[in-house]
Design a protein around this motif. Structure first.
Motif, mmCIF file in Angstrom:
data_model
loop_
_atom_site.group_PDB
_atom_site.id
_atom_site.type_symbol
_atom_site.label_atom_id
_atom_site.label_comp_id
_atom_site.label_asym_id
_atom_site.label_seq_id
_atom_site.Cartn_x
_atom_site.Cartn_y
_atom_site.Cartn_z
ATOM 1 N N ASP A 1 -7.017 -10.498 -7.793
ATOM 2 C CA ASP A 1 -7.520 -9.820 -6.602
ATOM 3 C C ASP A 1 -6.776 -8.509 -6.357
ATOM 4 O O ASP A 1 -7.377 -7.503 -5.940
ATOM 5 C CB ASP A 1 -7.395 -10.737 -5.383
ATOM 6 C CG ASP A 1 -8.297 -11.968 -5.484
ATOM 7 O OD1 ASP A 1 -9.204 -11.970 -6.339
ATOM 8 O OD2 ASP A 1 -8.064 -12.931 -4.724
ATOM 9 N N LEU A 2 -5.476 -8.507 -6.610
ATOM 10 C CA LEU A 2 -4.684 -7.294 -6.439
ATOM 11 C C LEU A 2 -5.174 -6.199 -7.377
ATOM 12 O O LEU A 2 -5.346 -5.044 -6.979
ATOM 13 C CB LEU A 2 -3.204 -7.603 -6.706
ATOM 14 C CG LEU A 2 -2.251 -6.404 -6.781
ATOM 15 C CD1 LEU A 2 -2.174 -5.711 -5.420
ATOM 16 C CD2 LEU A 2 -0.864 -6.858 -7.230
ATOM 17 N N CYS A 3 -5.398 -6.556 -8.649
ATOM 18 C CA CYS A 3 -5.792 -5.554 -9.633
ATOM 19 C C CYS A 3 -7.210 -5.050 -9.406
ATOM 20 O O CYS A 3 -7.560 -3.940 -9.825
ATOM 21 C CB CYS A 3 -5.643 -6.113 -11.043
ATOM 22 S SG CYS A 3 -3.917 -6.365 -11.534
ATOM 23 N N ALA A 4 -8.037 -5.850 -8.748
ATOM 24 C CA ALA A 4 -9.415 -5.430 -8.478
ATOM 25 C C ALA A 4 -9.494 -4.393 -7.370
ATOM 26 O O ALA A 4 -10.478 -3.651 -7.271
ATOM 27 C CB ALA A 4 -10.257 -6.647 -8.111
ATOM 28 N N SER B 1 0.829 -1.203 0.000
ATOM 29 C CA SER B 1 0.000 0.000 0.000
ATOM 30 C C SER B 1 0.867 1.258 0.000
ATOM 31 O O SER B 1 0.593 2.220 -0.736
ATOM 32 C CB SER B 1 -0.928 0.003 1.207
ATOM 33 O OG SER B 1 -1.739 1.156 1.208
ATOM 34 N N ALA B 2 1.908 1.267 0.790
ATOM 35 C CA ALA B 2 2.805 2.427 0.827
ATOM 36 C C ALA B 2 3.527 2.602 -0.500
ATOM 37 O O ALA B 2 3.749 3.734 -0.965
ATOM 38 C CB ALA B 2 3.811 2.267 1.965
ATOM 39 N N MET B 3 3.901 1.501 -1.115
ATOM 40 C CA MET B 3 4.543 1.562 -2.430
ATOM 41 C C MET B 3 3.614 2.193 -3.456
ATOM 42 O O MET B 3 4.025 3.033 -4.266
ATOM 43 C CB MET B 3 4.970 0.152 -2.855
ATOM 44 C CG MET B 3 5.517 0.034 -4.257
ATOM 45 S SD MET B 3 4.220 -0.287 -5.481
ATOM 46 C CE MET B 3 3.653 -1.905 -4.967
ATOM 47 N N LEU B 4 2.336 1.809 -3.443
ATOM 48 C CA LEU B 4 1.369 2.396 -4.375
ATOM 49 C C LEU B 4 1.155 3.880 -4.080
ATOM 50 O O LEU B 4 0.982 4.687 -5.005
ATOM 51 C CB LEU B 4 0.049 1.640 -4.293
ATOM 52 C CG LEU B 4 0.063 0.218 -4.869
ATOM 53 C CD1 LEU B 4 -1.239 -0.505 -4.539
ATOM 54 C CD2 LEU B 4 0.288 0.234 -6.377
ATOM 55 N N GLN B 5 1.195 4.245 -2.823
ATOM 56 C CA GLN B 5 1.055 5.656 -2.462
ATOM 57 C C GLN B 5 2.230 6.463 -3.001
ATOM 58 O O GLN B 5 2.052 7.583 -3.512
ATOM 59 C CB GLN B 5 0.945 5.802 -0.952
ATOM 60 C CG GLN B 5 0.615 7.214 -0.493
ATOM 61 C CD GLN B 5 0.279 7.265 0.987
ATOM 62 O OE1 GLN B 5 0.687 6.405 1.750
ATOM 63 N NE2 GLN B 5 -0.477 8.273 1.387
ATOM 64 N N HIS C 1 -3.762 -2.973 -14.071
ATOM 65 C CA HIS C 1 -4.329 -3.696 -15.205
ATOM 66 C C HIS C 1 -3.641 -5.060 -15.306
ATOM 67 O O HIS C 1 -2.409 -5.143 -15.355
ATOM 68 C CB HIS C 1 -4.116 -2.905 -16.491
ATOM 69 C CG HIS C 1 -4.544 -1.467 -16.381
ATOM 70 N ND1 HIS C 1 -5.859 -1.070 -16.444
ATOM 71 C CD2 HIS C 1 -3.813 -0.335 -16.170
ATOM 72 C CE1 HIS C 1 -5.925 0.250 -16.309
ATOM 73 N NE2 HIS C 1 -4.700 0.717 -16.136
ATOM 74 N N ALA C 2 -4.428 -6.116 -15.354
ATOM 75 C CA ALA C 2 -3.894 -7.478 -15.280
ATOM 76 C C ALA C 2 -3.549 -8.038 -16.656
ATOM 77 O O ALA C 2 -4.280 -7.831 -17.631
ATOM 78 C CB ALA C 2 -4.908 -8.392 -14.600
ATOM 79 N N ALA C 3 -2.436 -8.754 -16.708
ATOM 80 C CA ALA C 3 -2.076 -9.580 -17.866
ATOM 81 C C ALA C 3 -1.821 -10.988 -17.347
ATOM 82 O O ALA C 3 -1.096 -11.165 -16.361
ATOM 83 C CB ALA C 3 -0.828 -9.039 -18.571
ATOM 84 N N TYR C 4 -2.412 -11.983 -18.007
ATOM 85 C CA TYR C 4 -2.273 -13.368 -17.572
ATOM 86 C C TYR C 4 -1.532 -14.163 -18.641
ATOM 87 O O TYR C 4 -1.883 -14.104 -19.821
ATOM 88 C CB TYR C 4 -3.646 -13.996 -17.324
ATOM 89 C CG TYR C 4 -4.446 -13.280 -16.274
ATOM 90 C CD1 TYR C 4 -4.082 -13.337 -14.929
ATOM 91 C CD2 TYR C 4 -5.560 -12.519 -16.613
ATOM 92 C CE1 TYR C 4 -4.810 -12.666 -13.960
ATOM 93 C CE2 TYR C 4 -6.296 -11.848 -15.649
ATOM 94 C CZ TYR C 4 -5.914 -11.924 -14.319
ATOM 95 O OH TYR C 4 -6.631 -11.249 -13.363
ATOM 96 N N TRP D 1 -2.273 -16.448 -10.815
ATOM 97 C CA TRP D 1 -3.363 -15.693 -11.450
ATOM 98 C C TRP D 1 -4.418 -15.211 -10.467
ATOM 99 O O TRP D 1 -4.820 -14.044 -10.546
ATOM 100 C CB TRP D 1 -4.017 -16.524 -12.561
ATOM 101 C CG TRP D 1 -3.104 -16.896 -13.679
ATOM 102 C CD1 TRP D 1 -1.911 -16.312 -14.011
ATOM 103 C CD2 TRP D 1 -3.305 -17.956 -14.613
ATOM 104 N NE1 TRP D 1 -1.356 -16.943 -15.102
ATOM 105 C CE2 TRP D 1 -2.189 -17.952 -15.490
ATOM 106 C CE3 TRP D 1 -4.315 -18.899 -14.802
ATOM 107 C CZ2 TRP D 1 -2.074 -18.859 -16.535
ATOM 108 C CZ3 TRP D 1 -4.198 -19.806 -15.838
ATOM 109 C CH2 TRP D 1 -3.090 -19.784 -16.702
ATOM 110 N N PRO D 2 -4.914 -16.028 -9.526
ATOM 111 C CA PRO D 2 -5.944 -15.526 -8.596
ATOM 112 C C PRO D 2 -5.439 -14.361 -7.739
ATOM 113 O O PRO D 2 -6.174 -13.387 -7.521
ATOM 114 C CB PRO D 2 -6.287 -16.756 -7.751
ATOM 115 C CG PRO D 2 -5.920 -17.925 -8.608
ATOM 116 C CD PRO D 2 -4.689 -17.492 -9.353
#
Length: 258
Positions: A49-52, A20-24, A61-64, A44-45
């Protein structure tokens, strides 16, 4: 000024203590969009969940996909699972996939997995996120044979002539931390002269830190240093490159502006 980090692995355990701090920090630096690329089916799961979960106004944005460095972990049935996952999860891209002949793990199986993922990208009209280490020439030949498809070769390390061949195929190039190093003369020439409409900026966080962060964990906030290096090499305003590369990523990955 806002930026799109076109290649990260933010689901990596290296961020578990301070994600969370990294994203901030990224948001404070203007990095408001990031592509998060998968490496293996078991992740993948967690990646979904992270991207949601949107934090601090950052869009993930997710890439699988199935990364060539993890062939020992992949099962053949993962290819069928990937198709189902791509159809159900509304991802931004297929990947990370490609070829890695530096590690030399099961090269024929790498080729088969890469070809299959190119086919999925074409069938589902999704871009590819391509890994090409010691394999740029074969990646070009494979794309010519299996295409047409759109995408990006991330952390590009090939020649300028190979880059031209990729541009002719409609493929973007991702440049990141390595371009900030003084001795990266080949990358400097490429960054200075390549068509701006084919350029994406990336960190590959937590990997490939730039010159100011040697031997440290990389993170998306440091994308500004990549931007500044390329702006200096191109003798262009940093704002113009930020806008152009973000627009490139938004078009490629089919994501609307924030």
């Amino acid at each position: 000024m806002t930026l799109f980090d076109s290649h990260t692995h933010l689901d990596d355990a290296a961020f578990d203590g301070d994600r969370s701090a990294m994203l901030q920090r990224a948001a404070a630096a203007g990095v408001v969009d990031m592509l998060v690329a998968a490496t293996a089916a078991r992740h993948w799961p967690r990646l979904r969940d992270l991207c949601a979960a949107c934090e601090h106004g950052v869009r993930l944005h997710a890439a699988y996909g199935l990364h060539p460095m993890f062939m020992a972990e992949h099962r053949d049935e993962d290819l069928a699972s990937l198709e189902r996952w791509l159809r159900d999860a509304s991802p931004a891209a297929v990947g990370e996939c490609g070829l890695d002949f530096q590690v030399g793990i099961e090269p024929e199986r790498q080729r088969r997995f890469f070809g299959h993922q190119i086919g999925l990208a074409r069938e589902l009209d999704l871009p590819l996120v391509i890994h090409a280490r010691k394999a740029v020439e074969e990646v070009i030949l494979t794309l010519r044979r299996e295409g047409p498809v759109r995408g990006v070769v991330h952390s590009y390390g090939g020649s300028i002539e190979q880059a031209r061949q990729l541009w002719d195929l409609g493929i973007h190039l991702g440049l990141g931390g390595p371009v900030t190093h003084d001795r990266a003369r080949k990358l400097h020439r490429l960054a200075a002269t390549m068509p701006l409409q084919q350029l994406l900026l990336e960190t590959d966080a937590p990997d490939q830190p730039g010159a100011a962060h040697r031997q440290q964990r990389n993170e998306p906030a440091y994308l500004v240093e990549v931007l500044d290096s390329i702006a200096a090499l191109r003798e262009m305003p940093r704002e113009a490159i930020a806008q152009a590369t973000r627009d490139n990523a938004l078009r490629l990955f089919g994501t609307a502006p924030a």
